[in-house]
Design a protein around this motif. Structure first.
Motif, mmCIF file in Angstrom:
data_model
loop_
_atom_site.group_PDB
_atom_site.id
_atom_site.type_symbol
_atom_site.label_atom_id
_atom_site.label_comp_id
_atom_site.label_asym_id
_atom_site.label_seq_id
_atom_site.Cartn_x
_atom_site.Cartn_y
_atom_site.Cartn_z
ATOM 1 N N GLU A 63 0.825 -1.199 0.000
ATOM 2 C CA GLU A 63 0.000 0.000 0.000
ATOM 3 C C GLU A 63 0.869 1.264 0.000
ATOM 4 O OE1 GLU A 63 -3.790 1.478 2.566
ATOM 5 O OE2 GLU A 63 -1.960 1.035 3.685
ATOM 6 N N GLU A 64 1.916 1.264 0.826
ATOM 7 C CA GLU A 64 2.809 2.420 0.883
ATOM 8 C C GLU A 64 3.551 2.595 -0.445
ATOM 9 O OE1 GLU A 64 6.200 4.435 3.787
ATOM 10 O OE2 GLU A 64 5.445 2.430 4.266
ATOM 11 N N LEU A 65 4.047 1.506 -1.013
ATOM 12 C CA LEU A 65 4.718 1.582 -2.319
ATOM 13 C C LEU A 65 3.766 2.104 -3.390
ATOM 14 C CD1 LEU A 65 6.844 -1.695 -2.495
ATOM 15 C CD2 LEU A 65 7.708 0.644 -2.542
ATOM 16 N N GLY A 66 2.526 1.637 -3.349
ATOM 17 C CA GLY A 66 1.517 2.094 -4.306
ATOM 18 C C GLY A 66 1.227 3.580 -4.169
ATOM 19 N N PHE A 67 1.193 4.063 -2.948
ATOM 20 C CA PHE A 67 0.983 5.493 -2.710
ATOM 21 C C PHE A 67 2.102 6.309 -3.351
ATOM 22 C CE2 PHE A 67 1.966 9.243 -0.125
ATOM 23 C CZ PHE A 67 0.771 9.952 -0.238
ATOM 24 N N VAL A 72 4.383 9.657 -7.846
ATOM 25 C CA VAL A 72 5.371 9.793 -8.920
ATOM 26 C C VAL A 72 4.673 9.852 -10.274
ATOM 27 C CG1 VAL A 72 7.228 8.571 -10.142
ATOM 28 C CG2 VAL A 72 7.316 8.797 -7.662
ATOM 29 N N ASP A 73 3.662 9.011 -10.477
ATOM 30 C CA ASP A 73 2.923 9.016 -11.749
ATOM 31 C C ASP A 73 2.227 10.360 -11.986
ATOM 32 O OD1 ASP A 73 3.761 6.445 -12.252
ATOM 33 O OD2 ASP A 73 1.844 5.499 -11.722
ATOM 34 N N VAL A 74 1.617 10.917 -10.944
ATOM 35 C CA VAL A 74 0.947 12.215 -11.081
ATOM 36 C C VAL A 74 1.964 13.304 -11.390
ATOM 37 C CG1 VAL A 74 -0.326 14.000 -9.802
ATOM 38 C CG2 VAL A 74 -1.055 11.611 -9.671
ATOM 39 N N TRP A 75 3.088 13.293 -10.673
ATOM 40 C CA TRP A 75 4.116 14.316 -10.913
ATOM 41 C C TRP A 75 4.694 14.185 -12.318
ATOM 42 C CZ3 TRP A 75 6.458 12.785 -5.592
ATOM 43 C CH2 TRP A 75 5.726 13.406 -4.573
ATOM 44 N N ASN A 76 4.919 12.949 -12.768
ATOM 45 C CA ASN A 76 5.440 12.749 -14.133
ATOM 46 C C ASN A 76 4.428 13.195 -15.184
ATOM 47 O OD1 ASN A 76 8.071 11.832 -13.695
ATOM 48 N ND2 ASN A 76 7.382 9.740 -13.349
ATOM 49 N N SER A 77 3.147 12.988 -14.921
ATOM 50 C CA SER A 77 2.107 13.455 -15.844
ATOM 51 C C SER A 77 2.113 14.977 -15.919
ATOM 52 C CB SER A 77 0.725 12.970 -15.396
ATOM 53 O OG SER A 77 0.642 11.574 -15.500
ATOM 54 N N GLN A 96 14.637 9.979 -9.198
ATOM 55 C CA GLN A 96 15.308 9.121 -8.218
ATOM 56 C C GLN A 96 14.292 8.319 -7.408
ATOM 57 O OE1 GLN A 96 17.626 12.035 -6.105
ATOM 58 N NE2 GLN A 96 19.403 11.803 -7.453
ATOM 59 N N MET A 97 13.172 8.955 -7.078
ATOM 60 C CA MET A 97 12.129 8.246 -6.332
ATOM 61 C C MET A 97 11.547 7.121 -7.187
ATOM 62 S SD MET A 97 9.038 9.965 -4.231
ATOM 63 C CE MET A 97 7.900 8.962 -3.302
ATOM 64 N N GLN A 98 11.334 7.396 -8.463
ATOM 65 C CA GLN A 98 10.825 6.368 -9.380
ATOM 66 C C GLN A 98 11.803 5.197 -9.473
ATOM 67 O OE1 GLN A 98 9.974 7.881 -13.284
ATOM 68 N NE2 GLN A 98 8.871 6.028 -13.895
ATOM 69 N N GLU A 99 13.084 5.486 -9.523
ATOM 70 C CA GLU A 99 14.097 4.432 -9.582
ATOM 71 C C GLU A 99 14.105 3.592 -8.299
ATOM 72 O OE1 GLU A 99 17.623 6.693 -10.400
ATOM 73 O OE2 GLU A 99 17.128 6.916 -12.535
ATOM 74 N N LEU A 100 13.921 4.243 -7.158
ATOM 75 C CA LEU A 100 13.847 3.507 -5.889
ATOM 76 C C LEU A 100 12.648 2.559 -5.870
ATOM 77 C CD1 LEU A 100 14.774 6.310 -3.323
ATOM 78 C CD2 LEU A 100 16.061 4.194 -3.746
ATOM 79 N N ILE A 101 11.516 3.039 -6.378
ATOM 80 C CA ILE A 101 10.312 2.194 -6.429
ATOM 81 C C ILE A 101 10.563 0.977 -7.316
ATOM 82 C CG2 ILE A 101 7.909 2.073 -7.216
ATOM 83 C CD1 ILE A 101 7.703 5.090 -6.382
ATOM 84 N N GLN A 102 11.197 1.197 -8.460
ATOM 85 C CA GLN A 102 11.494 0.097 -9.379
ATOM 86 C C GLN A 102 12.508 -0.871 -8.790
ATOM 87 O OE1 GLN A 102 12.668 2.369 -12.800
ATOM 88 N NE2 GLN A 102 10.579 2.549 -13.576
ATOM 89 N N LYS A 103 13.408 -0.356 -7.958
ATOM 90 C CA LYS A 103 14.452 -1.181 -7.345
ATOM 91 C C LYS A 103 13.933 -2.005 -6.165
ATOM 92 C CE LYS A 103 18.250 0.621 -5.479
ATOM 93 N NZ LYS A 103 19.398 1.502 -5.235
ATOM 94 N N GLY A 133 6.034 22.416 -1.589
ATOM 95 C CA GLY A 133 5.229 23.180 -0.635
ATOM 96 C C GLY A 133 3.817 22.631 -0.477
ATOM 97 N N VAL A 134 3.677 21.324 -0.589
ATOM 98 C CA VAL A 134 2.350 20.701 -0.443
ATOM 99 C C VAL A 134 2.254 19.962 0.888
ATOM 100 C CG1 VAL A 134 1.935 20.465 -2.900
ATOM 101 C CG2 VAL A 134 3.074 18.633 -1.696
ATOM 102 N N LYS A 135 1.044 19.824 1.377
ATOM 103 C CA LYS A 135 0.798 19.137 2.644
ATOM 104 C C LYS A 135 0.286 17.723 2.367
ATOM 105 C CE LYS A 135 0.529 22.894 5.570
ATOM 106 N NZ LYS A 135 1.492 23.061 6.574
ATOM 107 N N LEU A 136 1.012 16.985 1.587
ATOM 108 C CA LEU A 136 0.656 15.626 1.210
ATOM 109 C C LEU A 136 1.339 14.659 2.158
ATOM 110 C CD1 LEU A 136 -0.727 13.857 -0.957
ATOM 111 C CD2 LEU A 136 1.383 13.988 -2.265
ATOM 112 N N GLU A 137 0.577 13.732 2.732
ATOM 113 C CA GLU A 137 1.151 12.764 3.667
ATOM 114 C C GLU A 137 0.613 11.373 3.391
ATOM 115 O OE1 GLU A 137 1.316 13.510 7.868
ATOM 116 O OE2 GLU A 137 1.188 15.665 7.518
ATOM 117 N N TYR A 138 1.429 10.397 3.705
ATOM 118 C CA TYR A 138 0.979 9.006 3.665
ATOM 119 C C TYR A 138 0.605 8.615 5.083
ATOM 120 C CZ TYR A 138 0.837 3.990 3.504
ATOM 121 O OH TYR A 138 0.430 2.701 3.633
ATOM 122 N N ASN A 139 -0.674 8.345 5.310
ATOM 123 C CA ASN A 139 -1.154 7.995 6.651
ATOM 124 C C ASN A 139 -1.393 6.505 6.822
ATOM 125 O OD1 ASN A 139 -1.174 10.679 7.499
ATOM 126 N ND2 ASN A 139 -3.180 11.014 6.571
ATOM 127 N N GLY A 140 -1.284 5.752 5.777
ATOM 128 C CA GLY A 140 -1.549 4.322 5.872
ATOM 129 C C GLY A 140 -3.034 4.036 5.765
#
Length: 149
Positions: A63-67, A72-77, A96-103, A133-140
């Motif tokens: 779930e965290e990886l999917g978040f 990353v997909d939204v930012w790349n879009s 770099q974040m995308q590469e970490l996800i793939q790794k 400058g966004v207030k985006l968080e992963y809360n689980g």
């Protein structure tokens, strides 16, 4: 230790000793039976509990990886729509974040790098979030609310 003498001829001491041997060994017999039952029960429940914990942990990790992948997909879009939308530094961090996800070794949870990669992902996410400058968080996954009566 109890020693018995055998009386020649009748053998009556041996049969009397045998009667008491079963009584003397009763505690040890019950202990051994209880130990075997407990051990077998522990093996069965341990496997079941391990499976449940593994499923829960795997779900939470996925779930965290999917978040992060979704972010990353939204930012790349957004970058594809307007390549000047984010600074080159932010774009580099997103890559770099995308590469970490793939790794991330999804199919090898015992890989020693899982914790290291997850920590790097969390850090990279915080860096990007702060730079944007966004207030985006992963809360689980939402946990059920405890209701007290």
């Amino acid at each position: 230790m109890v020693t018995r003498k055998k009386i020649s001829g009748s053998g009556s001491m041996d049969s009397a000793g045998d009667i008491f041997d079963s009584s003397l060994n009763l505690e040890e017999t019950h202990y051994q039976e209880g130990y075997k039952e407990g051990y077998n029960h522990g093996i069965a429940t341990g496997k079941e509990e391990g499976r449940e914990v593994g499923l829960k942990t795997g779900f939470e990790t996925g779930e965290e990886l999917g978040f992060y992948k979704g972010c990353v997909d939204v930012w790349n879009s957004a970058i594809q729509v307007d390549p000047t939308r984010f600074s080159s530094r932010i774009q580099k961090n997103i890559k770099q974040m995308q590469e970490l996800i793939q790794k991330y070794p999804v199919m090898d949870p015992e890989n020693e790098t899982v914790q290291e990669i997850m920590e790097a992902l969390r850090l990279k996410f915080r860096v990007i979030r702060a730079a944007l400058g966004v207030k985006l968080e992963y809360n689980g996954y939402p946990k059920p609310v405890d209701i007290e009566f």
